[in-house]
Design an enzyme around this catalytic site. Structure first.
Site, PDB file in Angstrom:
ATOM      1  N   HIS A 209       0.850  -1.107  -0.004  1.00 18.86           N
ATOM      2  CA  HIS A 209      -0.097   0.035  -0.029  1.00 18.86           C
ATOM      3  C   HIS A 209       0.894   1.316   0.147  1.00 18.86           C
ATOM      4  CE1 HIS A 209      -3.042   2.883   1.783  1.00 18.86           C
ATOM      5  NE2 HIS A 209      -3.922   2.159   1.493  1.00 18.86           N
TER       6      HIS A 209
ATOM      7  N   GLN B 240      -5.025  -5.399   6.992  1.00 24.66           N
ATOM      8  CA  GLN B 240      -5.907  -6.598   6.320  1.00 24.66           C
ATOM      9  C   GLN B 240      -6.081  -7.738   7.149  1.00 24.66           C
ATOM     10  OE1 GLN B 240      -8.110  -5.366   4.200  1.00 24.66           O
ATOM     11  NE2 GLN B 240      -7.226  -3.494   3.910  1.00 24.66           N
TER      12      GLN B 240
END
Length: 395
Positions: free
Chosen positions: A117, A193
């Site tokens: 990310h 996540q």
């Protein structure tokens, strides 16, 4: 199609209805999770009848709120197998990574991966680290064999996602830690996540820093946590200055509080910390093993359904954690997302703050369906119906 009766938690979430009372098929949990009533109510109490500032008041309600705030820290710490002195409250995982990137005493080379990310890329660049990039395997996992070959004594840090926010692929954290430590480096893991769906014991996994955000864990936005080994936190200077993080201040010199207070300048996110802890308790009460099993079943069903189509490209490994990214032939993901919205289906469409990964996949964007503990097969059915309608529009 109906969700299994033994795993039905959608009723806990008031946000899963449209404003006119219809079901809202929310498949964007990887971006942010919906909030259960128990979290909303805990925050309402903290902002209402229980509200006071923390750490500095001598009156009883301030003392009570201070106890609740520090109890929240203990709850969040325990959620990832840590101690309260190992948990720094931050504004989110992004700030936690920035903190480590800026405060770690020796800035040298950091090894990242292709699937990271942006929040695990840009902070290292801003802090002046030299970035190296580990490739992926053919099925979209971080290639730890390649990482082993790339690591040198110049690497001070390895920073990798536990679960990819695009592909759902999982990192073998224990092996990554072994490789990093073998080269004399530390390991930071982005757990955003992972913590909503996998049981995490950061210390047992062998990492040195572990970061995560509350809002992906069914808690509020604006707060997250950095878990760090106590000796490493103790050797790091403050990232920001202000109230609460000091020992003694003069105009000539300031000394600092020990961690974690050293890294928590200013009035903290009190209400958000209470909500964060409530979310941890909520998930723990349901059971991460049950959540993981439920989401894996949904991922398998969706991938199987999409694989039968000749107009869909699937990305990532078959055994992905809660996330399915795909492309529909002849339809830009943004168009698909817009049409699905008209049918009360919410997906994410775009580069998912992972532009280097999009370049690696050879696409400008993907459509992403991501599940939560409230998701069920009705959501999959609504998504497939929406895909069929979209194809007719574009035919």
């Amino acid at each position: 199609m109906n969700a299994p009766a033994h795993f039905s938690h959608a009723g806990d979430f008031p946000g899963l209805r449209t404003r006119d009372g219809k079901p809202w098929h929310y498949l964007d949990t990887a971006a942010t999770a919906q909030k259960p009533r128990i979290v909303i109510e805990a925050m309402a109490r903290a902002l209402g009848e229980d509200y006071a500032t923390v750490h500095r008041g001598v009156y009883s309600r301030s003392a009570e709120m201070t106890l609740a705030y520090e109890a929240a820290r203990r709850t969040v710490a325990a959620f990832v197998g840590g101690r309260e002195d190992e948990i720094v409250f931050t504004r989110g995982a992004t700030e936690a990574i920035n903190l480590v990137a800026q405060s770690y005493p020796k800035k040298a080379r950091v090894l990242l991966s292709t699937l990271e990310h942006h929040s695990n890329i840009v902070p290292w660049q801003l802090a002046g680290w030299q970035v190296d990039v580990c490739p992926l395997t053919k099925d979209g996992r971080i290639d730890l064999d390649a990482a082993q070959a790339m690591l040198t004594e110049e690497h001070e840090m390895v920073a990798l996602a536990h679960v990819s926010n695009v592909l759902g692929s999982e990192l073998d954290v224990a092996r990554a830690a072994e490789l990093a430590h073998g080269a004399g480096a530390k390991l930071l893991v982005d757990g955003c996540q992972a913590v909503p769906r996998l049981s995490v014991d950061a210390a047992a996994l062998g990492c040195d820093f572990y970061v995560f955000s509350a809002h992906k864990l069914y808690g509020p936005t604006g707060i997250g946590a950095l878990w760090g080994r106590a000796d490493l936190l103790g050797a790091m200077p403050p990232y920001q200055g202000g109230g609460s993080m000091i020992d003694k201040v003069t105009f000539a010199r300031t000394t600092y509080a020990p961690p974690p207070q050293r890294f928590e300048a200013g009035t903290p996110a009190i209400t958000e910390a209470i909500g964060f802890a409530s979310a941890c308790d909520y998930v723990s009460d349901i059971g991460l093993a049950s959540i993981e099993s439920h989401e894996r079943e949904l991922v398998a069903k969706l991938r199987e359904t999409l694989r039968k189509r000749n107009d869909v490209t699937l990305f990532g490994p078959e055994e992905s954690a809660g996330i399915v990214s795909f492309a529909l032939d002849g339809v830009h993901p943004h168009d698909l997302g817009t049409i699905l919205d008209e049918q009360d289906v919410a997906i994410r469409a775009g580069h998912h703050c992972a532009q280097p990964l999009m370049e690696h996949l050879g696409v400008p964007a993907t459509a992403r369906a991501s599940f939560g503990l409230y998701s069920d097969v009705d959501d999959i059915a609504a998504l497939i119906d929406g895909i069929e309608r979209t194809k007719k529009i574009f035919a």
